[in-house]
Design a protein around this motif. Structure first.
Motif, mmCIF file in Angstrom:
data_model
loop_
_atom_site.group_PDB
_atom_site.id
_atom_site.type_symbol
_atom_site.label_atom_id
_atom_site.label_comp_id
_atom_site.label_asym_id
_atom_site.label_seq_id
_atom_site.Cartn_x
_atom_site.Cartn_y
_atom_site.Cartn_z
ATOM 1 N N SER A 150 28.047 76.555 17.233
ATOM 2 C CA SER A 150 29.157 75.631 17.425
ATOM 3 C C SER A 150 30.463 76.356 17.145
ATOM 4 O O SER A 150 30.668 76.891 16.053
ATOM 5 N N HIS A 209 29.852 69.102 23.759
ATOM 6 C CA HIS A 209 30.965 68.518 24.494
ATOM 7 C C HIS A 209 32.216 69.355 24.208
ATOM 8 O O HIS A 209 32.432 69.778 23.079
ATOM 9 N N GLN A 212 34.803 66.458 22.235
ATOM 10 C CA GLN A 212 34.291 65.474 21.290
ATOM 11 C C GLN A 212 33.245 66.112 20.360
ATOM 12 O O GLN A 212 32.637 67.120 20.711
ATOM 13 N N PRO A 213 32.999 65.505 19.193
ATOM 14 C CA PRO A 213 31.998 66.064 18.256
ATOM 15 C C PRO A 213 30.579 65.658 18.636
ATOM 16 O O PRO A 213 29.833 65.095 17.839
ATOM 17 N N TRP A 214 30.200 65.980 19.872
ATOM 18 C CA TRP A 214 28.905 65.566 20.401
ATOM 19 C C TRP A 214 28.110 66.789 20.849
ATOM 20 O O TRP A 214 28.654 67.754 21.391
ATOM 21 N N TYR A 216 24.344 67.768 22.946
ATOM 22 C CA TYR A 216 23.290 67.255 23.814
ATOM 23 C C TYR A 216 22.094 68.197 23.762
ATOM 24 O O TYR A 216 22.256 69.419 23.733
ATOM 25 N N MET A 227 21.375 62.833 22.552
ATOM 26 C CA MET A 227 22.777 63.047 22.188
ATOM 27 C C MET A 227 22.904 62.911 20.666
ATOM 28 O O MET A 227 22.329 62.000 20.062
ATOM 29 N N TYR A 228 23.658 63.830 20.055
ATOM 30 C CA TYR A 228 23.878 63.820 18.607
ATOM 31 C C TYR A 228 25.368 63.850 18.311
ATOM 32 O O TYR A 228 26.145 64.483 19.030
ATOM 33 N N ARG A 229 25.747 63.197 17.227
ATOM 34 C CA ARG A 229 27.105 63.324 16.728
ATOM 35 C C ARG A 229 27.102 64.386 15.628
ATOM 36 O O ARG A 229 26.252 64.393 14.752
ATOM 37 N N MET A 230 28.066 65.312 15.701
ATOM 38 C CA MET A 230 28.165 66.406 14.740
ATOM 39 C C MET A 230 29.217 66.099 13.686
ATOM 40 O O MET A 230 30.306 65.636 14.004
ATOM 41 N N GLN A 231 28.880 66.371 12.438
ATOM 42 C CA GLN A 231 29.819 66.157 11.351
ATOM 43 C C GLN A 231 30.557 67.464 11.035
ATOM 44 O O GLN A 231 29.950 68.508 11.010
#
Length: 231
Positions: A150, A209, A212-214, A216, A227-231
């Motif tokens: 990332s 993405h 966005q903090p996403w 895949y 789909m995941y949301r990243m912190q």
């Protein structure tokens, strides 16, 4: 005015440079450079002055005893490729490679004969430096297929596909395996994402993405897209 666009294509041991005419939608073949063995994957340095290519003689009926990663310099005017130092031997075929977010380290993912990540320093001129020895206890899983970092968080993500059950052999569970990497190129276990213990979860590739903090993840063995949301 459109900036120069180039394309690099790999077939077997040949890595070829093409000029791209975006308006005319045409390719013009330029120079082909021969690499040590069959190209497995390639990854550009963030500054776009160097591209790294991992190669192996592994294939059906082959031994997989000739494995390397090479640094190729990209001419800033023409896009032509040339070797930047000698190819660096790897202990096994690298199935995928990428760079750390700061461009200081090159990471190669291996799945056979056992799962692992090798990390090499990148010298100031873009050439490949010494391998960074990693600590014991890192959890690489069963069968990695991709490694990606990332750019926002610097997190190293190893995509552990696992394997389907076959005959008397039970299923190998899969996972998304996350690592931190410090300023010295040392990895540390961070998190393993493995729904249901990784059974019925066989990821192959991920991507992020752009704004966005996403994240895949495509699952090879089950077909859905997560789909995941990243912190």
């Amino acid at each position: 005015m459109t900036s120069k666009v180039v394309l690099y294509s790999a077939i077997g041991e040949e890595f070829t440079h093409y000029d791209v005419d975006v308006d005319a939608l045409t390719l013009t073949k330029r120079k082909t450079i021969k690499v040590p063995a069959v190209v497995q994957y390639a990854w550009p340095h963030p500054d776009r002055h160097t591209i790294y290519v991992t190669t192996s003689n592994r294939g059906k009926g082959m031994k997989s005893d000739y494995n390397h990663v090479s640094a190729l310099r990209i001419d800033p005017a023409s896009g032509e490729l040339s070797y930047l130092g000698d190819p660096v031997p790897l202990w096994a075929r690298a199935v995928h490679l990428c760079m750390s977010a700061d461009g200081r380290y090159l990471l190669n993912a291996h799945n056979l004969p056992h799962a692992s990540i090798t990390v090499h320093r990148i010298n100031a001129d873009g050439s490949i430096g010494a391998e960074v020895k990693q600590p014991a206890g890192l959890e690489f899983g069963i069968y990695p297929h991709q490694i990606l970092v990332s750019l926002k968080t610097g997190t190293v993500m190893l995509i552990d596909r696992g394997n389907d059950a076959k005959g008397d052999k039970p299923e190998d569970p899969g996972a998304l395996r996350l690592f931190s990497i410090d300023k010295n190129g040392i990895l540390s276990n961070l998190q393993a994402v493995a729904p249901n213990g990784g059974y019925g979860f066989g990821p192959r590739h991920i991507d992020f993405h752009p704004t966005q903090p996403w994240m895949y993840a495509s699952l090879e063995r089950q077909d859905p897209l997560y789909m995941y949301r990243m912190q």
